[in-house]
Design an enzyme around this catalytic site. Sequence first.
Site: not given
Length: 198
Positions: A109, A111, A138, A147
Amino acid sequence: MSHKRVAILISGGGSNMVSLVDSMTGDHPARPCLVLSNDANAGGLTKAAERGIPTASVDHRPFKGDRAAFEAELLKPLEEAQPDIVCLAGFMRVLTGGFVSRFQGRMLNIHPSLLPKYKGLNTHARAIEAGDAEHGCSVHEVTAALDDGPILGQARVDIEPGDTSEALAARVLVWEHKLYPTVLRRYASGDRTPVLLP
Ligand code: GRF
């Protein structure tokens, strides 16, 4: 050379998806196999189709918050595509631990903050309000906690005096488009050592 298959989940315009897809050429160890959205009108689906990538969408709204039922539908096109790696790129639905565990150790992912700072939403405004000198983005491996997984890369951006969250978001997005492809290329070739940009 058999390439790693990459599925990309989006919710909106898909600028990060485009940067990932456009990077997977030549000697890159991976190729996109699916772009999947929770919104059939997501602009990113059109951009993916223009690049010849299979697309699919599963609207979360009819499930009225029943995440397990929504995810059971979301899994169908994903399992059909048989990805080796799943990239969340501006995908704005929070996934359950059960869903994440199916892709444990192969889901990424991006973020828009320097994790572990500012998990969740409105990261740019929160960094400015806190008076931080720097901010950024990030890429991390996805775990059940939001997260929270191992960080694979970060890019730092200075916060300028008088910065607005819009102006800061735009500068961070430029680095998102550099960081995510950099991390994906390393990750697809088995390199999980964190990278720091610039
Ligand atoms: C990006 O800033 C990303 O970090 C965040 O949502 C934004 C979406 O961008 N999760 P896009 O859909 O990839 O253009």
